[in-house]
Design a protein around this motif. Structure first.
Motif, PDB file in Angstrom:
ATOM      1  N   GLU A   9       0.823  -1.203   0.000  1.00  0.00           N
ATOM      2  CA  GLU A   9       0.000   0.000   0.000  1.00  0.00           C
ATOM      3  C   GLU A   9       0.858   1.255   0.000  1.00  0.00           C
ATOM      4  O   GLU A   9       0.567   2.220  -0.726  1.00  0.00           O
ATOM      5  CB  GLU A   9      -0.939   0.006   1.199  1.00  0.00           C
ATOM      6  CG  GLU A   9      -1.884   1.197   1.199  1.00  0.00           C
ATOM      7  CD  GLU A   9      -2.893   1.138   2.322  1.00  0.00           C
ATOM      8  OE1 GLU A   9      -4.083   1.305   2.039  1.00  0.00           O
ATOM      9  OE2 GLU A   9      -2.478   0.936   3.486  1.00  0.00           O
ATOM     10  N   TYR A  62      -2.403   8.206   8.438  1.00  0.00           N
ATOM     11  CA  TYR A  62      -2.402   7.078   7.512  1.00  0.00           C
ATOM     12  C   TYR A  62      -3.317   5.969   8.014  1.00  0.00           C
ATOM     13  O   TYR A  62      -4.111   5.404   7.257  1.00  0.00           O
ATOM     14  CB  TYR A  62      -0.972   6.566   7.342  1.00  0.00           C
ATOM     15  CG  TYR A  62      -0.861   5.237   6.651  1.00  0.00           C
ATOM     16  CD1 TYR A  62      -1.185   5.076   5.307  1.00  0.00           C
ATOM     17  CD2 TYR A  62      -0.425   4.108   7.360  1.00  0.00           C
ATOM     18  CE1 TYR A  62      -1.085   3.848   4.678  1.00  0.00           C
ATOM     19  CE2 TYR A  62      -0.317   2.876   6.740  1.00  0.00           C
ATOM     20  CZ  TYR A  62      -0.644   2.750   5.405  1.00  0.00           C
ATOM     21  OH  TYR A  62      -0.544   1.527   4.784  1.00  0.00           O
ATOM     22  N   ALA A  95      -7.091   6.798   7.778  1.00  0.00           N
ATOM     23  CA  ALA A  95      -7.676   6.675   6.441  1.00  0.00           C
ATOM     24  C   ALA A  95      -8.267   5.288   6.195  1.00  0.00           C
ATOM     25  O   ALA A  95      -9.060   5.109   5.270  1.00  0.00           O
ATOM     26  CB  ALA A  95      -6.623   6.987   5.386  1.00  0.00           C
ATOM     27  N   HIS A  96      -7.877   4.302   7.017  1.00  0.00           N
ATOM     28  CA  HIS A  96      -8.423   2.953   6.865  1.00  0.00           C
ATOM     29  C   HIS A  96      -9.783   2.799   7.540  1.00  0.00           C
ATOM     30  O   HIS A  96     -10.434   1.761   7.387  1.00  0.00           O
ATOM     31  CB  HIS A  96      -7.441   1.929   7.442  1.00  0.00           C
ATOM     32  CG  HIS A  96      -6.184   1.794   6.637  1.00  0.00           C
ATOM     33  ND1 HIS A  96      -5.146   2.700   6.733  1.00  0.00           N
ATOM     34  CD2 HIS A  96      -5.805   0.888   5.706  1.00  0.00           C
ATOM     35  CE1 HIS A  96      -4.169   2.332   5.914  1.00  0.00           C
ATOM     36  NE2 HIS A  96      -4.546   1.248   5.276  1.00  0.00           N
ATOM     37  N   LYS A 113      -7.378   8.695  -0.603  1.00  0.00           N
ATOM     38  CA  LYS A 113      -7.841   8.888   0.770  1.00  0.00           C
ATOM     39  C   LYS A 113      -6.703   8.974   1.799  1.00  0.00           C
ATOM     40  O   LYS A 113      -6.671   9.911   2.610  1.00  0.00           O
ATOM     41  CB  LYS A 113      -8.817   7.766   1.137  1.00  0.00           C
ATOM     42  CG  LYS A 113      -9.611   8.005   2.407  1.00  0.00           C
ATOM     43  CD  LYS A 113     -10.632   6.875   2.602  1.00  0.00           C
ATOM     44  CE  LYS A 113     -11.441   7.074   3.868  1.00  0.00           C
ATOM     45  NZ  LYS A 113     -12.393   5.961   4.084  1.00  0.00           N
ATOM     46  N   PRO A 114      -5.732   8.045   1.795  1.00  0.00           N
ATOM     47  CA  PRO A 114      -4.639   8.169   2.767  1.00  0.00           C
ATOM     48  C   PRO A 114      -3.793   9.426   2.563  1.00  0.00           C
ATOM     49  O   PRO A 114      -3.348  10.050   3.533  1.00  0.00           O
ATOM     50  CB  PRO A 114      -3.811   6.902   2.532  1.00  0.00           C
ATOM     51  CG  PRO A 114      -4.755   5.935   1.905  1.00  0.00           C
ATOM     52  CD  PRO A 114      -5.638   6.786   1.037  1.00  0.00           C
TER      53      PRO A 114
END
Length: 218
Positions: free
Chosen positions: A13, A138, A141-142, A169-170
């Protein structure tokens, strides 16, 4: 929300985010600071033992490094005659110490330079605090409930649907966290050099069970 990422998942990622942040497909906004810390996280994870869930390890490492940087500054200020209240309060509130504050304090410390809050301690604190801020963003964002805000304020000519894409998004989470930290400018406000700080941290803790550092770009 508790986040779990294996080392391989996190690395995949982070590499994707680095590539996207480097070439987002539009000129503005830029994700220069964000990609620098994404690379920093990638370097740490890729050069430490593989884990089923790398999040607790990263949390502990960043918190420990930040705590050590705070203790170093605390020790220096405690032995100086100049008033370090502003710096103490900034550290207490986990806020960045800008160059203006450092210079103002050092002017009140007697003697010749280098004196007062020396640059190595100042740099370490600011960079590990930014690491804390960006890593937290970070992970945030999940969370499915996390929402990107204020994209329109970025004055971009990119389509709004692109800016709101889940792929970004992150990066947006990190940018929003950076804006909340008052968006310091590297060089004039603080010196941003996270990978250098990781190298210095590894030198101090060289006897711990961690592999030798390798500086490979994502």
């Amino acid at each position: 929300m508790r986040i779990s990422l294996s080392s391989s998942e996190a690395l995949a990622e982070l590499k994707s985010l680095f590539d996207l942040g480097e070439k987002p497909g539009f000129e503005f906004p830029a994700f220069n600071i964000e990609t620098e810390f994404i690379d920093f996280f990638f370097q740490i994870i890729s050069n430490t033992p593989t884990r089923d869930n790398v999040v607790p390890f990263m949390n502990r490492l960043i918190e420990r490094a930040l705590a050590e940087s705070i203790n170093n500054i605390w020790t220096v200020l405690a032995h100086q005659k100049a008033d370090g209240t502003e710096i103490f309060e900034l550290m207490k509130g986990k806020q960045l110490i800008c160059l203006r504050v450092k210079r103002s304090y050092n002017r009140n410390v007697p003697g010749k330079s280098p004196k007062g809050l020396i640059s190595p301690y100042w740099n370490a604190y600011n960079n590990w605090l930014l690491a804390h801020i960006f890593w937290k963003a970070y992970l945030q964002a999940h969370d499915p409930d996390f929402r990107v805000i204020n994209v329109e304020c970025e004055d971009s000519d990119a389509p709004v649907e692109t800016l709101y894409s889940a792929d970004f998004k992150p990066l947006w989470a990190m940018k929003q966290a950076y804006i909340a930290a008052r968006r310091p400018t590297g060089g004039s406000d603080i010196f941003i050099r996270p990978i250098a700080e990781w190298y210095l941290y590894r030198r101090v803790h060289r006897n711990e069970v961690l592999p030798k550092m390798r500086f490979n770009r994502v």
